[in-house]
Scaffold this motif. Structure first.
Motif, PDB file in Angstrom:
ATOM      1  N   HIS A 195      56.827  20.131  -4.401  1.00 50.75           N
ATOM      2  CA  HIS A 195      56.908  19.935  -2.957  1.00 50.75           C
ATOM      3  C   HIS A 195      58.568  20.337  -2.816  1.00 50.75           C
ATOM      4  CE1 HIS A 195      53.810  16.720  -3.701  1.00 50.75           C
ATOM      5  NE2 HIS A 195      53.741  17.120  -2.580  1.00 50.75           N
ATOM      6  N   PHE A 245      53.255  16.138   4.282  1.00 47.35           N
ATOM      7  CA  PHE A 245      53.819  15.219   3.249  1.00 47.35           C
ATOM      8  C   PHE A 245      53.984  14.030   3.754  1.00 47.35           C
ATOM      9  CE2 PHE A 245      55.978  19.137   0.837  1.00 47.35           C
ATOM     10  CZ  PHE A 245      55.034  19.506   0.492  1.00 47.35           C
ATOM     11  N   ARG A 263      58.580  10.797   1.225  1.00 51.07           N
ATOM     12  CA  ARG A 263      58.731  11.567   0.104  1.00 51.07           C
ATOM     13  C   ARG A 263      59.371  12.818   0.547  1.00 51.07           C
ATOM     14  NH1 ARG A 263      57.759   9.545  -4.482  1.00 51.07           N
ATOM     15  NH2 ARG A 263      58.110  11.898  -5.240  1.00 51.07           N
ATOM     16  N   VAL A 264      59.198  13.298   1.614  1.00 49.42           N
ATOM     17  CA  VAL A 264      59.920  14.289   2.191  1.00 49.42           C
ATOM     18  C   VAL A 264      61.479  14.035   2.341  1.00 49.42           C
ATOM     19  CG1 VAL A 264      60.420  15.951   4.186  1.00 49.42           C
ATOM     20  CG2 VAL A 264      58.111  15.278   3.566  1.00 49.42           C
ATOM     21  N   HIS A 274      62.945  14.107  -1.295  1.00 49.61           N
ATOM     22  CA  HIS A 274      62.745  15.552  -1.476  1.00 49.61           C
ATOM     23  C   HIS A 274      64.177  16.350  -0.892  1.00 49.61           C
ATOM     24  CE1 HIS A 274      59.532  15.583  -4.308  1.00 49.61           C
ATOM     25  NE2 HIS A 274      58.625  15.220  -3.157  1.00 49.61           N
TER      26      HIS A 274
END
Length: 160
Positions: A37, A62, A66-67, A70
């Motif tokens: 990712h 996504f 979560r993005v 990350h």
């Protein structure tokens, strides 16, 4: 209409190819200390600098949470910067640092995934590879068109 048995065979074949490519991509990303990712985010920012987090999320499909995680990790590693938008102060623009660009380009040039896929594609003619690309593009367009027309499956109907 396509033969149902062939449809099932194509479905399972595409899943198997995608699964194998995902494993290879994971292996390549891990070698650089990143996740698949995170590599996706870096590549997205390389192609489209100055995106907002929302744009990255939409482009890569996504989960928003979560993005964010990350991107936090990429900022901590010094690969991405956040800059407040001049147009809307609530929005933050994302850009690669020079180290992020180098790492992204290094991944794209040396990724095990691409080498293995390239080696596998060497067994086909250039015309066959172009035909495969064309068929995948058309197939994706058809699937996207039908996705909008059909309601989601209910739990009991859900399969694979």
């Amino acid at each position: 209409m396509a033969d149902p048995a062939q449809t099932i065979e194509v479905y399972h074949s595409l899943l198997a190819v995608a699964r194998q490519l995902r494993k290879l991509a994971h292996q390549s990303a891990v070698e650089l200390g990143l996740t698949v990712h995170q590599i996706g985010i870096l590549n997205s920012l390389l192609k489209h600098p100055g995106q907002s987090q929302k744009e990255v999320t939409e482009r890569l499909v996504f989960a928003k949470s979560r993005v964010s995680l990350h991107i936090d990790a990429l900022v901590e590693k010094g690969l991405v910067t956040r800059t407040p938008s001049e147009v809307d102060r609530r929005e933050t623009k994302l850009d690669l640092t020079s180290a992020g660009e180098v790492l992204c380009e290094q991944y794209n040039e040396h990724a095990y995934t691409y080498k293995m896929l390239g080696a596998a594609l060497d067994h086909f003619s250039g015309e066959e590879v172009q035909s495969l690309i064309r068929m995948h593009t058309e197939l994706l367009a058809e699937l996207a068109q039908h996705q909008d027309m059909n309601p989601p499956l209910t739990r009991q109907d859900d399969c694979p």
